[in-house]
Every structure is written in structure tokens, then in C-alpha cells.
Scaffold this motif. Structure first.
Motif, short mmCIF file in Angstrom:
data_model
loop_
_atom_site.label_atom_id
_atom_site.label_comp_id
_atom_site.label_asym_id
_atom_site.label_seq_id
_atom_site.Cartn_x
_atom_site.Cartn_y
_atom_site.Cartn_z
N UNK A 90 0.84 -1.20 0.00
CA UNK A 90 0.00 0.00 0.00
C UNK A 90 0.88 1.25 0.00
N UNK A 91 1.98 1.22 0.73
CA UNK A 91 2.89 2.37 0.74
C UNK A 91 3.45 2.65 -0.65
N UNK A 92 3.78 1.58 -1.39
CA UNK A 92 4.32 1.75 -2.75
C UNK A 92 3.28 2.30 -3.71
N UNK A 93 2.02 1.84 -3.56
CA UNK A 93 0.96 2.23 -4.51
C UNK A 93 0.34 3.58 -4.14
N UNK A 94 0.06 3.78 -2.84
CA UNK A 94 -0.68 4.97 -2.40
C UNK A 94 0.17 5.96 -1.59
N UNK A 95 1.41 5.60 -1.34
CA UNK A 95 2.27 6.45 -0.51
C UNK A 95 1.60 6.76 0.82
N UNK A 96 1.02 5.72 1.40
CA UNK A 96 0.30 5.88 2.65
C UNK A 96 0.55 4.66 3.54
N UNK A 97 0.81 4.92 4.81
CA UNK A 97 1.01 3.83 5.76
C UNK A 97 -0.30 3.52 6.45
N UNK A 98 -0.62 2.24 6.57
CA UNK A 98 -1.88 1.84 7.18
C UNK A 98 -1.85 2.08 8.68
N UNK A 99 -3.01 2.46 9.21
CA UNK A 99 -3.16 2.59 10.65
C UNK A 99 -3.20 1.21 11.28
N UNK A 100 -2.98 1.16 12.59
CA UNK A 100 -2.96 -0.11 13.31
C UNK A 100 -4.30 -0.84 13.21
N UNK A 101 -5.41 -0.08 13.20
CA UNK A 101 -6.72 -0.72 13.14
C UNK A 101 -6.90 -1.47 11.83
N UNK A 102 -6.44 -0.87 10.72
CA UNK A 102 -6.53 -1.55 9.43
C UNK A 102 -5.71 -2.84 9.44
N UNK A 103 -4.50 -2.76 10.03
CA UNK A 103 -3.64 -3.95 10.09
C UNK A 103 -4.29 -5.06 10.91
N UNK A 104 -4.96 -4.68 11.99
CA UNK A 104 -5.61 -5.68 12.84
C UNK A 104 -6.75 -6.37 12.09
#
Length: 279
Positions: free
Chosen positions: A252-266
Motif C-alpha cells: 500500500x505504501x508503494x501504490x498509495x504512498x500511505x502507511x496503514x493505521x494499526x486498526x486496518x492492520x488488525x
């Protein structure tokens, strides 16, 4: 405006100014009328453009079999949804929702309950549409005296979600599909497994990914810290699945230049656990 086809006493087919076929509804519009007669425009209650996926013959057969009370209820629900959401919905919603409501009522009369396997996801990620679905059940109960289960609120919400896509979102479908497939590949390669694409958990995961990617495009964040605090133990309990979620975060960082929040990762971790079920 003249009658091109008569569906029943209250529904006819005509042409609009753009020469597109439209459904015209109103009390008595088709009563004692014939093709070519002028439509009394003062009696028109609703009009809907006939979309490509619905032929005149198909909608004629469908609407001729549905009681006018069911059609009126569908119209009331759609009107409520438009006001509640504050935006235009696709005209195709009239056909799909009317058809669904009719058969939901018929199933209810026969004692058949259809479980909504995606109810949790719909509640969680499309809460506004789900609340409209709940109101729809209230309208059906008040107007028709039929009590439908909460699962149906989820089904109605999903119809509204599909009708709520604007042209920009529709144009993104191909790109979204590619991203979803890439995420699925990350999971497959991380665990070196083949995922059962016919399983309920796979269906749930793909649905979650659709909502997930839509949020990425619109830059919407879950921000559900209270729930995440309760579920943080998932991170420690399912370390392999969480590591896979981190790989998805890198993608997601490569495609959207955005780091996921912890809630999304969970939430990703939970779904990954479901479809892999690896100890």
C-alpha cells in the motif's frame, strides 16, 4: 410523452427527451389505454431510465408479477435513501431493489430465512446504508405488515451501496480489482498456499478488501481505536498473519504512498487468519 408499452394499470413505458426508454409510474396511467396514447403528465409519480442491463421485456415480466404495494414501498425506500445520503442514486436501484423486496416478502411468507453472510462487513463499513436498510424494514412493516429479519437490512444496504457509485468510482473498478488480486497474491505467497475461493471466509475477505481499497482511494481511515484496543491481542496471538498484513502495508505504501493505521492492520490480520487458518 406517449405510451410505448403498457406493463399494468399503473406502469407504462415511454421515451424521454433524449429518446431513452423510461418507466413511468402513476395511478391509472395504463388503465383503459393503448400504445400511442398520450400520458397524463399530471398523474406521473415516478420515472426511471431503463438501463442497458434491463431490457423492456425483462422489466415488463418482472413488474407485471409484482404487486403495486411492493413497488410503492420500494419507491418510498429509495426516496428516503436519496434524502438521507444527500446524493443521486442510480435509476437501476428501482429495479434491483423492487425485485429483491418482492422476493424477500415472498420468502418470508413461506417461512424461508436467507442469512446474510456479509452482514458484519456491511454494518462495519457501510453503517449509513445499513441504517437506511433498518429504516426500510420499518417501512415494510408499517406499509405491508411484514416483519423481515436484520439480514434483509444488510441486503438492502448492499443494493444502495452499488447504486451509490459515481462515475469516478466506476472508472476505478479495474484498478481496484488489480489491487485486490495483488493483495490476495501477497497472502498466497506469504503462506505458500492456495486459498479456497469457494469458501465463505474467502468471500468475506474479498468483500473486506473491496471496502478496504475503496477507503484507500478516498483516503478514509477507520479510526476505531476503542475496538482496536480490545483486539490488540490479535497482533500477539497471530504473529504470522500480522507479518503478512505488514507486507500488505508495504504494498500500500508503494501504490498509495500511505502507511496503514494499526486498526486496518488488525482487521486484515483477522481476515487473513480466517482464510489461511494456519497454526
Amino acid at each position: 410523452m406517449v405510451i410505448e408499452k403498457i406493463i399494468n394499470n399503473n406502469i407504462v413505458v415511454s421515451l424521454n427527451n433524449a429518446n431513452n426508454e423510461i418507466i413511468v409510474m402513476g395511478k391509472g396511467l395504463g388503465f383503459n389505454k393503448k400504445i400511442g396514447d398520450t400520458i397524463d403528465e399530471t398523474a406521473i409519480e415516478k420515472t426511471y431510465v431503463i438501463t442497458q442491463e434491463w431490457s423492456v421485456n425483462k422489466l415488463t415480466q418482472m413488474l407485471s408479477e409484482i404487486p403495486i404495494e411492493h413497488i410503492q414501498v420500494a419507491n418510498e425506500i429509495i426516496s428516503f435513501a436519496r434524502v438521507s445520503l444527500g446524493k443521486k442514486l442510480s435509476d437501476s436501484l428501482f429495479l434491483t431493489l423492487t425485485d429483491h423486496i418482492h422476493y424477500s416478502i415472498e420468502r418470508s411468507k413461506e417461512g424461508i430465512v436467507l442469512k446474510n453472510a456479509l452482514l458484519w462487513e456491511i454494518k462495519r463499513f457501510y453503517n449509513h446504508e445499513f441504517l437506511i436498510g433498518k429504516e426500510a424494514l420499518s417501512i415494510i412493516r408499517q406499509r405491508l405488515g411484514v416483519e423481515l429479519p436484520e439480514d434483509e437490512a444488510g441486503f438492502i444496504a448492499f443494493h444502495i451501496v452499488n447504486a451509490n457509485l459515481d462515475m469516478k468510482e466506476i472508472a476505478q473498478v479495474a484498478e481496484m480489482t488489480e489491487i485486490i488480486q495483488n493483495i490476495l497474491n501477497i497472502v498466497k505467497y506469504h503462506f505458500n498456499i492456495e486459498i479456497d475461493e469457494y469458501s465463505l471466509n474467502y468471500e468475506r475477505f474479498v468483500t473486506h478488501l473491496k471496502f478496504f481499497v475503496q477507503r484507500l482511494f478516498s483516503d478514509v481511515r477507520l479510526n476505531d481505536l476503542e475496538t482496536v484496543q480490545f483486539m490488540l491481542k490479535i497482533k500477539e496471538q497471530y504473529t504470522k498473519e500480522y507479518a503478512c498484513a505488514i507486507k500488505i502495508n508495504n504494498y500500500v505504501q508503494n501504490v498509495f504512498n500511505r502507511e496503514l493505521e494499526e486498526d486496518e492492520l488488525i482487521y486484515l490480520t483477522i481476515h487473513i487468519r480466517r482464510i489461511t487458518n494456519i497454526d
